[in-house]
Design a protein around this motif. Sequence first.
Motif, PDB file in Angstrom:
ATOM      1  N   LEU A   1       0.836  -1.201   0.000  1.00  0.00           N
ATOM      2  CA  LEU A   1       0.000   0.000   0.000  1.00  0.00           C
ATOM      3  C   LEU A   1       0.875   1.257   0.000  1.00  0.00           C
ATOM      4  N   ILE A   2       1.831   1.309   0.929  1.00  0.00           N
ATOM      5  CA  ILE A   2       2.675   2.499   1.051  1.00  0.00           C
ATOM      6  C   ILE A   2       3.552   2.677  -0.180  1.00  0.00           C
ATOM      7  N   ALA A   3       4.237   1.607  -0.573  1.00  0.00           N
ATOM      8  CA  ALA A   3       5.146   1.709  -1.714  1.00  0.00           C
ATOM      9  C   ALA A   3       4.386   2.008  -3.002  1.00  0.00           C
ATOM     10  N   GLY A   4       3.290   1.295  -3.226  1.00  0.00           N
ATOM     11  CA  GLY A   4       2.525   1.480  -4.454  1.00  0.00           C
ATOM     12  C   GLY A   4       1.952   2.877  -4.579  1.00  0.00           C
ATOM     13  N   ALA A   5       1.407   3.403  -3.489  1.00  0.00           N
ATOM     14  CA  ALA A   5       0.819   4.737  -3.527  1.00  0.00           C
ATOM     15  C   ALA A   5       1.872   5.796  -3.814  1.00  0.00           C
ATOM     16  N   ASN A   6       3.026   5.695  -3.169  1.00  0.00           N
ATOM     17  CA  ASN A   6       4.051   6.718  -3.339  1.00  0.00           C
ATOM     18  C   ASN A   6       4.725   6.637  -4.705  1.00  0.00           C
ATOM     19  N   VAL A   7       4.930   5.438  -5.214  1.00  0.00           N
ATOM     20  CA  VAL A   7       5.488   5.307  -6.572  1.00  0.00           C
ATOM     21  C   VAL A   7       4.488   5.833  -7.599  1.00  0.00           C
ATOM     22  N   THR A   8       3.211   5.495  -7.416  1.00  0.00           N
ATOM     23  CA  THR A   8       2.174   5.973  -8.341  1.00  0.00           C
ATOM     24  C   THR A   8       2.119   7.492  -8.373  1.00  0.00           C
ATOM     25  N   THR A   9       2.185   8.114  -7.216  1.00  0.00           N
ATOM     26  CA  THR A   9       2.162   9.575  -7.148  1.00  0.00           C
ATOM     27  C   THR A   9       3.329  10.190  -7.916  1.00  0.00           C
ATOM     28  N   GLN A  10       4.514   9.636  -7.729  1.00  0.00           N
ATOM     29  CA  GLN A  10       5.679  10.190  -8.418  1.00  0.00           C
ATOM     30  C   GLN A  10       5.575   9.996  -9.932  1.00  0.00           C
ATOM     31  N   VAL A  11       5.041   8.862 -10.366  1.00  0.00           N
ATOM     32  CA  VAL A  11       4.866   8.624 -11.800  1.00  0.00           C
ATOM     33  C   VAL A  11       3.842   9.595 -12.375  1.00  0.00           C
ATOM     34  N   LEU A  12       2.724   9.773 -11.662  1.00  0.00           N
ATOM     35  CA  LEU A  12       1.679  10.681 -12.138  1.00  0.00           C
ATOM     36  C   LEU A  12       2.186  12.117 -12.210  1.00  0.00           C
ATOM     37  N   LYS A  13       2.958  12.543 -11.214  1.00  0.00           N
ATOM     38  CA  LYS A  13       3.506  13.892 -11.240  1.00  0.00           C
ATOM     39  C   LYS A  13       4.362  14.104 -12.488  1.00  0.00           C
ATOM     40  N   TYR A  14       5.002  13.044 -12.949  1.00  0.00           N
ATOM     41  CA  TYR A  14       5.897  13.142 -14.101  1.00  0.00           C
ATOM     42  C   TYR A  14       5.137  13.117 -15.427  1.00  0.00           C
ATOM     43  N   VAL A  15       4.086  12.285 -15.505  1.00  0.00           N
ATOM     44  CA  VAL A  15       3.414  12.083 -16.800  1.00  0.00           C
ATOM     45  C   VAL A  15       2.258  13.059 -17.045  1.00  0.00           C
ATOM     46  N   ILE A  16       1.686  13.622 -15.981  1.00  0.00           N
ATOM     47  CA  ILE A  16       0.558  14.540 -16.167  1.00  0.00           C
ATOM     48  C   ILE A  16       1.067  15.893 -16.659  1.00  0.00           C
ATOM     49  N   ASP A  17       0.433  16.376 -17.681  1.00  0.00           N
ATOM     50  CA  ASP A  17       0.788  17.688 -18.244  1.00  0.00           C
ATOM     51  C   ASP A  17      -0.227  18.731 -17.777  1.00  0.00           C
ATOM     52  N   ARG A  18       0.276  19.881 -17.348  1.00  0.00           N
ATOM     53  CA  ARG A  18      -0.607  20.958 -16.889  1.00  0.00           C
ATOM     54  C   ARG A  18      -0.572  22.096 -17.913  1.00  0.00           C
ATOM     55  N   PRO A  19      -1.656  22.310 -18.652  1.00  0.00           N
ATOM     56  CA  PRO A  19      -1.667  23.385 -19.643  1.00  0.00           C
ATOM     57  C   PRO A  19      -1.637  24.757 -18.978  1.00  0.00           C
ATOM     58  N   ALA A  20      -0.885  25.666 -19.566  1.00  0.00           N
ATOM     59  CA  ALA A  20      -0.810  27.037 -19.053  1.00  0.00           C
ATOM     60  C   ALA A  20      -1.967  27.836 -19.633  1.00  0.00           C
ATOM     61  N   LEU A  21      -2.962  28.134 -18.807  1.00  0.00           N
ATOM     62  CA  LEU A  21      -4.152  28.850 -19.259  1.00  0.00           C
ATOM     63  C   LEU A  21      -4.076  30.339 -18.940  1.00  0.00           C
ATOM     64  N   GLY A  22      -2.937  30.787 -18.444  1.00  0.00           N
ATOM     65  CA  GLY A  22      -2.759  32.199 -18.142  1.00  0.00           C
ATOM     66  C   GLY A  22      -3.405  32.659 -16.860  1.00  0.00           C
ATOM     67  N   ILE A  23      -3.893  31.741 -16.044  1.00  0.00           N
ATOM     68  CA  ILE A  23      -4.575  32.100 -14.789  1.00  0.00           C
ATOM     69  C   ILE A  23      -3.578  32.316 -13.663  1.00  0.00           C
ATOM     70  N   ASP A  24      -2.506  31.535 -13.667  1.00  0.00           N
ATOM     71  CA  ASP A  24      -1.486  31.625 -12.620  1.00  0.00           C
ATOM     72  C   ASP A  24      -0.103  31.661 -13.280  1.00  0.00           C
ATOM     73  N   PRO A  25       0.203  32.740 -14.002  1.00  0.00           N
ATOM     74  CA  PRO A  25       1.445  32.782 -14.777  1.00  0.00           C
ATOM     75  C   PRO A  25       2.706  32.622 -13.938  1.00  0.00           C
ATOM     76  N   GLN A  26       2.662  33.041 -12.676  1.00  0.00           N
ATOM     77  CA  GLN A  26       3.845  32.922 -11.832  1.00  0.00           C
ATOM     78  C   GLN A  26       4.237  31.469 -11.578  1.00  0.00           C
ATOM     79  N   ARG A  27       3.233  30.581 -11.586  1.00  0.00           N
ATOM     80  CA  ARG A  27       3.518  29.175 -11.298  1.00  0.00           C
ATOM     81  C   ARG A  27       3.417  28.285 -12.536  1.00  0.00           C
ATOM     82  N   ASP A  28       3.011  28.848 -13.668  1.00  0.00           N
ATOM     83  CA  ASP A  28       2.871  28.038 -14.881  1.00  0.00           C
ATOM     84  C   ASP A  28       4.185  27.375 -15.276  1.00  0.00           C
ATOM     85  N   ALA A  29       5.302  28.081 -15.037  1.00  0.00           N
ATOM     86  CA  ALA A  29       6.599  27.527 -15.422  1.00  0.00           C
ATOM     87  C   ALA A  29       6.973  26.301 -14.603  1.00  0.00           C
ATOM     88  N   VAL A  30       6.400  26.189 -13.411  1.00  0.00           N
ATOM     89  CA  VAL A  30       6.698  25.039 -12.543  1.00  0.00           C
ATOM     90  C   VAL A  30       6.115  23.757 -13.118  1.00  0.00           C
TER      91      VAL A  30
END
Length: 295
Positions: A99-128
């Motif tokens: 449970l612990i290992a699977g959840a934490n590995v999944t989170t790290q993989v998702l953080k890497y593969v999910i793309d966040r489109p820059a919609l101009g709402i939070d330009p200061q953090r869009d680059a992150v």
Amino acid sequence: MRVRATARGWTAVWLVVLALAQTAAFLLVWRFAVHTGTGQWLDTVALTGNRIGQDRIDGLVNRILNAMSVVSLLAAMVVIFFIALIRGRKALAISATLLIAGANVTTQVLKYVIDRPALGIDPQRDAVGNSLPSGHTTIAASVALALILVLPAKVRVLGAFLGTAYAAVAGVATLSAGWHRPSDAVAAFLVVGVWAALAGLLLLVFQHEQAQVAPDDAHKVAASVLGIGGLLAVLGCGLALSGLLDQQQVPVDELTRRTLFIGYAGSAAGIAGTMGVVAALVLLSVHRLVPRWKG
């Protein structure tokens, strides 16, 4: 004490439904918070509102978050593993670790593969880029739910409330520190909830046919308190944030202090409420997954 044989088939169906429901909820949170202007705006309002009173809690928030690291996670995994082994539950030790290992590995993989489109709402953090799900929140929630699984029935409720409170505080702390958007913490809880259901299915695979459960171990009252309290918090979050939508055309840096505080406080309630619901579902099921009489 009355005992009865476990209904493994129905329990398996229940766990599959939980896994699918929480996966669907994660997908909804992801699509809304990351890919819609409204979702990004609400996250930005909450993240901007964290500045209100931040100097008063900054030290505490940093201590909470800095306590979470790879080393502390590994230490927690070892402790949880040995609690299960001391109870003579090898399958439980493996499942809780998974449970612990699977959840934490999944989170790290998702953080890497999910793309966040820059919609101009939070330009200061869009680059992150993408920050969903929250890694720190995943650590706290996975340890909390694993503890619910491995603790003996006599102290399970205490562990559930303490673990849920700690994970909820950790999730809110990531928002208060400006490390994560509220949707990141909510998504993390759902990832952990899915893995808790999968760990439960693994426990059922190793469970003896003649295993017996005690109805008194169901902890229905405690689960109801966590679940109903969590749902009310989530409902309060929804009402608070929906009341802000008529100001969506106003730039976030021009919003009033009251509006920013509502966004922050409402989101904090949603974070805590989600953890309460996820923990309640595990607490409601654990007596069937870890029967007092193994057979």
